[in-house]
Design an enzyme around this catalytic site. Structure first.
Site, PDB file in Angstrom:
ATOM      1  N   LYS A  66       0.846  -1.194   0.000  1.00 51.51           N
ATOM      2  CA  LYS A  66       0.000   0.000   0.000  1.00 51.51           C
ATOM      3  C   LYS A  66       0.878   1.239   0.000  1.00 51.51           C
ATOM      4  O   LYS A  66       1.685   1.416   0.910  1.00 51.51           O
ATOM      5  CB  LYS A  66      -0.919  -0.018   1.224  1.00 51.51           C
ATOM      6  CG  LYS A  66      -1.903  -1.190   1.163  1.00 51.51           C
ATOM      7  CD  LYS A  66      -2.788  -1.304   2.377  1.00 51.51           C
ATOM      8  CE  LYS A  66      -3.756  -2.481   2.218  1.00 51.51           C
ATOM      9  NZ  LYS A  66      -4.585  -2.739   3.379  1.00 51.51           N
ATOM     10  N   SER A  82      -7.623  -5.961   6.389  1.00 54.55           N
ATOM     11  CA  SER A  82      -7.067  -7.304   6.654  1.00 54.55           C
ATOM     12  C   SER A  82      -5.799  -7.222   7.488  1.00 54.55           C
ATOM     13  O   SER A  82      -4.700  -7.409   6.960  1.00 54.55           O
ATOM     14  CB  SER A  82      -6.759  -7.981   5.321  1.00 54.55           C
ATOM     15  OG  SER A  82      -6.006  -7.121   4.485  1.00 54.55           O
ATOM     16  N   LYS A 128      -5.650   5.603   2.961  1.00 50.25           N
ATOM     17  CA  LYS A 128      -6.240   5.420   4.303  1.00 50.25           C
ATOM     18  C   LYS A 128      -5.169   5.461   5.384  1.00 50.25           C
ATOM     19  O   LYS A 128      -5.440   5.797   6.539  1.00 50.25           O
ATOM     20  CB  LYS A 128      -7.089   4.153   4.376  1.00 50.25           C
ATOM     21  CG  LYS A 128      -6.355   2.845   4.058  1.00 50.25           C
ATOM     22  CD  LYS A 128      -5.717   2.193   5.257  1.00 50.25           C
ATOM     23  CE  LYS A 128      -4.772   1.099   4.830  1.00 50.25           C
ATOM     24  NZ  LYS A 128      -4.113   0.387   5.911  1.00 50.25           N
TER      25      LYS A 128
HETATM   26  N1  NAD Z   1       0.556  -6.079   8.066  1.00 53.37           N
HETATM   27  C1  NAD Z   1      -0.705  -5.994   7.632  1.00 53.37           C
HETATM   28  O1  NAD Z   1      -1.650  -6.192   8.406  1.00 53.37           O
HETATM   29  C2  NAD Z   1      -0.993  -5.691   6.192  1.00 53.37           C
HETATM   30  C3  NAD Z   1      -2.294  -5.843   5.720  1.00 53.37           C
HETATM   31  C4  NAD Z   1      -2.570  -5.540   4.397  1.00 53.37           C
HETATM   32  C5  NAD Z   1      -1.553  -5.097   3.561  1.00 53.37           C
HETATM   33  N2  NAD Z   1      -0.307  -4.969   4.046  1.00 53.37           N
HETATM   34  C6  NAD Z   1       0.730  -4.462   3.129  1.00 53.37           C
HETATM   35  O2  NAD Z   1       1.660  -5.500   2.877  1.00 53.37           O
HETATM   36  C7  NAD Z   1       2.971  -4.943   2.757  1.00 53.37           C
HETATM   37  C8  NAD Z   1       3.885  -5.667   3.727  1.00 53.37           C
HETATM   38  O3  NAD Z   1       3.404  -5.408   5.049  1.00 53.37           O
HETATM   39  P1  NAD Z   1       4.004  -6.131   6.322  1.00 53.37           P
HETATM   40  O4  NAD Z   1       3.203  -5.687   7.470  1.00 53.37           O
HETATM   41  O5  NAD Z   1       4.142  -7.579   6.065  1.00 53.37           O
HETATM   42  O6  NAD Z   1       5.448  -5.429   6.367  1.00 53.37           O
HETATM   43  P2  NAD Z   1       6.689  -5.766   7.295  1.00 53.37           P
HETATM   44  O7  NAD Z   1       7.186  -4.497   7.839  1.00 53.37           O
HETATM   45  O8  NAD Z   1       6.343  -6.866   8.232  1.00 53.37           O
HETATM   46  O9  NAD Z   1       7.790  -6.256   6.229  1.00 53.37           O
HETATM   47  C9  NAD Z   1       7.536  -7.294   5.349  1.00 53.37           C
HETATM   48  C10 NAD Z   1       8.802  -7.978   4.920  1.00 53.37           C
HETATM   49  O10 NAD Z   1       9.354  -7.300   3.816  1.00 53.37           O
HETATM   50  C11 NAD Z   1      10.730  -7.653   3.739  1.00 53.37           C
HETATM   51  N3  NAD Z   1      11.498  -6.409   3.651  1.00 53.37           N
HETATM   52  C12 NAD Z   1      11.398  -5.315   4.424  1.00 53.37           C
HETATM   53  N4  NAD Z   1      12.304  -4.385   4.036  1.00 53.37           N
HETATM   54  C13 NAD Z   1      12.987  -4.921   3.014  1.00 53.37           C
HETATM   55  C14 NAD Z   1      14.054  -4.459   2.211  1.00 53.37           C
HETATM   56  N5  NAD Z   1      14.606  -3.263   2.378  1.00 53.37           N
HETATM   57  N6  NAD Z   1      14.511  -5.293   1.241  1.00 53.37           N
HETATM   58  C15 NAD Z   1      13.981  -6.534   1.071  1.00 53.37           C
HETATM   59  N7  NAD Z   1      12.965  -7.020   1.801  1.00 53.37           N
HETATM   60  C16 NAD Z   1      12.474  -6.217   2.756  1.00 53.37           C
HETATM   61  C17 NAD Z   1      11.088  -8.406   5.004  1.00 53.37           C
HETATM   62  O11 NAD Z   1      11.079  -9.793   4.728  1.00 53.37           O
HETATM   63  C18 NAD Z   1       9.941  -8.036   5.915  1.00 53.37           C
HETATM   64  O12 NAD Z   1       9.720  -8.987   6.911  1.00 53.37           O
HETATM   65  C19 NAD Z   1       2.852  -3.450   3.073  1.00 53.37           C
HETATM   66  O13 NAD Z   1       2.874  -2.686   1.901  1.00 53.37           O
HETATM   67  C20 NAD Z   1       1.508  -3.332   3.760  1.00 53.37           C
HETATM   68  O14 NAD Z   1       0.846  -2.111   3.513  1.00 53.37           O
HETATM   69  C21 NAD Z   1       0.008  -5.260   5.332  1.00 53.37           C
END
Ligand code: NAD
Length: 340
Positions: A105, A135, A188
């Site tokens: 996002k 979610s 959002k």
């Molecule tokens: N967490 C939620 O509830 C949720 C829900 C819907 C959508 N999202 C979207 O999904 C995406 C990931 O969210 P998240 O909460 O899993 O994020 P997070 O901060 O847990 O990171 C996800 C993973 O991305 C990888 N990562 C992070 N920085 C990196 C880098 N510099 N290089 C390579 N890999 C890297 C790592 O494996 C990390 O664990 C976001 O864009 C978020 O908006 C998240």
């Protein structure tokens, strides 16, 4: 049963990996970070991202990108700032027939591209699908009933993702407005940060309701100007995601806002919380709105707090003392820009 790959072993990637295993798929999760993979293998959890959630042994968590080679679908679970780098890193291992699902996002800094556009540039021959909506990873991982949308310029790919990922606790609606779904899911986060600031300032429910309602209004205005359909903002990727993120302590954007409202500097708040995509999104959205000539008063106030050192305590009064006006539905705005 399908082979499903996930990029990123963070909260959302792992939550969807658990969900995909429950749906009977073969799942591999690729991470660039050896420490994340080692922790999951050693403890069976990644407590820093999904506290108390067991990661099933059937999920192949790895730093070897070759495991992505035979996947029918690859989900991109990487924070928006790193999506392009990660996709470029693994692109040679992914077949042109693989459907790529963008979960991130936000907009790319500088280019203002939506994440599906960024992913599409990295995988020009692949079909791209967006999956978004209310979610929280913490709830998806615990199988709490959740509804989301998937959107794609290729209807068949959206239907395939809907079929592979739907279950009794994860209901997916198909939507054909890719722009609207992505813009709603991205913007959002700005309103969630602002809602956190409201909470940190100990303002009331009236203020929060005003912020969310006027928030969806300015999200819709920018979205329409970017090519979205107005009705999308009344759906799961619009008001749905706005509600969940403005009201939940799972939201890192809201938690960062609370700290800022209580007096922590924005930079420190982001450092403490970690991934706060609303921080960069506020700057991107402010700059896009200036370019397109779209009024976004909440975004502008938050931009001044985050980037210009304005005190959070002054923002509400700045918003409340704007010239009084009529409440207009965004469809009125749509007919206005159509006439222009
Ligand atoms: N967490 C939620 O509830 C949720 C829900 C819907 C959508 N999202 C979207 O999904 C995406 C990931 O969210 P998240 O909460 O899993 O994020 P997070 O901060 O847990 O990171 C996800 C993973 O991305 C990888 N990562 C992070 N920085 C990196 C880098 N510099 N290089 C390579 N890999 C890297 C790592 O494996 C990390 O664990 C976001 O864009 C978020 O908006 C998240």
């Amino acid at each position: 049963m399908a082979n499903i790959g996930i990029l990123g072993s963070g909260g959302f990637g792992l939550a969807l990996a658990i969900h995909c295993v429950d749906n009977g798929h073969n799942v591999c999760v690729w991470s660039k970070f050896r420490d994340e993979v080692d922790t999951i293998k050693r403890t069976g959890q990644l407590a820093s991202k999904l506290a108390g959630v067991n990661i099933p042994k059937e999920i192949n968590v790895t730093t070897d990108k070759n495991t992505l080679k035979n996947c029918e679908v690859v989900l991109v679970g990487i924070p928006s700032s790193f999506v392009r780098d990660v996709c470029m890193e693994v692109k040679d291992c992914i077949s042109k027939d693989t459907i790529i699902v963008s979960l991130a996002k936000g907009f790319e800094e500088g280019s203002y591209k939506r994440m599906s556009e960024v992913v599409g540039e990295c995988f020009p021959k692949n079909k791209i699908v967006v999956l978004t909506g209310p979610s929280h990873a913490e709830e998806v991982a615990r199988k709490i009933p959740t509804t989301v949308v998937c959107a794609s310029d290729d209807g068949n790919s959206a239907l395939k993702v809907q079929k592979l990922l739907s279950s009794g606790n994860f209901r997916i609606y198909v939507n054909d407005d890719v722009i609207g779904c992505e813009v709603g899911g991205s913007l959002k986060n700005i309103i969630a940060l602002a809602a956190g600031v409201c909470d940190g300032l100990e303002l009331g429910d009236n203020t929060k309701a005003a912020l969310m309602t006027r928030g969806i209004s300015e999200i819709s205005r920018l979205g329409i100007a970017m090519g979205a359909k107005v009705e999308t903002f009344a759906g799961l990727s619009g008001i749905g995601d706005l509600i969940v993120t403005c009201t939940s302590m799972h939201s890192r954007n809201r938690r960062a806002g609370i700290l800022i409202g209580k007096g922590t500097s924005p930079a420190d708040a982001v450092r403490q919380i970690g991934t706060v995509e609303g921080y960069i999104c506020t700057k991107n959205a402010y700059e896009i709105s200036q370019k397109l000539g779209v009024e976004m008063p909440i975004t502008e106030q938050l931009y001044n707090v985050l980037y210009k050192g304005s005190p959070a305590s002054g923002t509400i009064s700045n918003l409340m003392t704007r010239p009084v006006s009529k409440e207009k539905h965004e469809s009125a705005y749509l007919s206005y820009i159509n006439k222009k």
